[in-house]
Design an enzyme around this catalytic site. Structure first.
Site, short mmCIF file in Angstrom:
data_model
loop_
_atom_site.label_atom_id
_atom_site.label_comp_id
_atom_site.label_asym_id
_atom_site.label_seq_id
_atom_site.Cartn_x
_atom_site.Cartn_y
_atom_site.Cartn_z
N LYS A 180 2.98 -9.96 13.44
CA LYS A 180 3.42 -8.65 14.00
C LYS A 180 2.52 -8.19 15.39
O LYS A 180 3.34 -8.04 16.16
CB LYS A 180 2.89 -7.35 13.05
N ARG A 213 2.77 3.41 8.02
CA ARG A 213 2.63 2.70 6.72
C ARG A 213 3.03 3.38 5.52
O ARG A 213 2.88 2.53 4.69
CB ARG A 213 1.02 2.32 6.61
N ARG A 266 -7.65 -17.01 8.95
CA ARG A 266 -7.57 -16.37 10.39
C ARG A 266 -8.91 -16.14 10.79
O ARG A 266 -9.69 -15.76 10.31
CB ARG A 266 -6.59 -15.01 10.28
N ARG A 313 -12.68 -11.67 9.94
CA ARG A 313 -12.79 -9.91 9.63
C ARG A 313 -12.89 -9.95 8.36
O ARG A 313 -12.57 -10.49 7.38
CB ARG A 313 -11.33 -9.58 10.12
N ARG A 320 -4.64 -5.15 0.75
CA ARG A 320 -3.76 -4.85 1.61
C ARG A 320 -2.35 -5.17 1.47
O ARG A 320 -1.43 -4.48 1.84
CB ARG A 320 -4.31 -5.61 3.06
P1 AMP Z 1 -4.42 -3.78 10.96
O1 AMP Z 1 -5.18 -4.39 12.11
O2 AMP Z 1 -3.15 -2.88 11.25
O3 AMP Z 1 -4.29 -4.41 9.65
O4 AMP Z 1 -5.18 -2.24 10.37
C1 AMP Z 1 -6.49 -2.39 10.14
C2 AMP Z 1 -7.07 -1.35 9.07
O5 AMP Z 1 -6.87 -0.12 9.83
C3 AMP Z 1 -6.15 -1.10 7.83
O6 AMP Z 1 -6.48 -1.92 6.74
C4 AMP Z 1 -6.49 0.23 7.61
O7 AMP Z 1 -7.88 0.53 7.10
C5 AMP Z 1 -6.57 1.00 9.07
N1 AMP Z 1 -5.06 1.63 9.56
C6 AMP Z 1 -4.54 0.83 10.48
N2 AMP Z 1 -3.43 1.58 10.65
C7 AMP Z 1 -3.50 2.53 9.78
C8 AMP Z 1 -2.36 3.46 9.47
N3 AMP Z 1 -1.28 3.61 10.33
N4 AMP Z 1 -2.67 4.41 8.13
C9 AMP Z 1 -3.86 4.39 7.89
N5 AMP Z 1 -4.83 3.40 7.95
C10 AMP Z 1 -4.52 2.43 8.90
#
Ligand code: AMP
Length: 210
Positions: free
Chosen positions: A13, A88, A122, A153, A164
């Site tokens: 993505k 989300r 990753r 990470r 996740r």
């Molecule tokens: P990502 O890099 O998009 O996988 O986001 C990393 C982390 O940020 C997620 O596992 C959540 O803890 C937080 N996060 C990112 N976007 C959101 C969202 N739209 N709502 C809630 N938490 C978020």
């Protein structure tokens, strides 16, 4: 052009968002990147966010929406944006609808077994943010772009990955129904360029119609 990109962690993505952002001149708004920045800054909010992120849980809706709303007010969002990581859940989609309309939703899909494999391997560069993968040819543990050491990470560790992906499946699948005929679905089983080609065609047509 106001776009949403849907796709589980590891679906590619972020890479698609960057390509769309470059070609269609709209900023990539990644809530995950914004939260990583907030976590780095520390303080009450930073610590709370860091803890939730490292366990693979979501940040509460109120905090997330506030952060997003402020970002969308900035000048560079005047001609549109591409949301990467938001909404989300159905609740977040309803919150967004109160703020603005969306032109299209791109959903990037890959089986979960494949996503788990990609994520656990990753690695990220702490310096320039480039992404590599232990299973790719020529992997050395150093960044291909800037030579700095790569790291994993916390939320790419196996337990957090499971959480996740489960959270994603439960909350994001209903969004496909919510956005109905605005959704374009694409498989990311091929290379990034193969995944991007139909997306670019779709968005070019969309732009011509506007
Ligand atoms: P990502 O890099 O998009 O996988 O986001 C990393 C982390 O940020 C997620 O596992 C959540 O803890 C937080 N996060 C990112 N976007 C959101 C969202 N739209 N709502 C809630 N938490 C978020």
């Amino acid at each position: 052009m106001k776009l949403i990109l849907l796709g589980a962690a590891g679906s590619g993505k972020g890479t698609m968002a960057k390509k769309i952002s470059e070609d269609f001149k709209v900023p990539q708004i990644s809530t995950g990147d914004m939260f990583r920045e907030i976590a780095k800054q520390g303080g009450d909010l930073g610590e709370k966010v860091a803890k939730l992120m490292s366990s693979g849980s979501l940040v509460p809706n109120e905090i997330t929406f506030e952060v997003l709303k402020e970002r969308l007010k900035k000048d560079d969002c005047k001609n549109g944006f591409i949301l990467d990581g938001f909404p989300r859940s159905l609740i977040q989609a309803q919150m967004l609808r109160e703020l603005t309309d969306i032109d299209a939703v791109i959903s990037i899909e890959l089986p979960f077994s494949e996503l788990e494999k990609r994520l656990v391997n990753r690695r990220i560069c702490a310096s320039c943010g480039d992404i590599d993968n232990v299973s790719y040819d020529g992997y050395t543990g150093a960044c291909r772009k800037c030579g700095k050491k790569l790291f994993q990470r916390d939320d790419d560790k196996p337990e957090a990955i499971k959480t996740r992906l489960e959270v994603y499946k439960k909350d994001v699948t209903p969004l496909i129904n919510f956005y109905g005929d605005k959704v374009m679905t694409v498989s990311s089983s091929g290379s990034p360029d193969e995944t991007y080609a139909p997306v670019k065609t779709f968005l070019t047509k969309l732009e011509a119609k506007a």
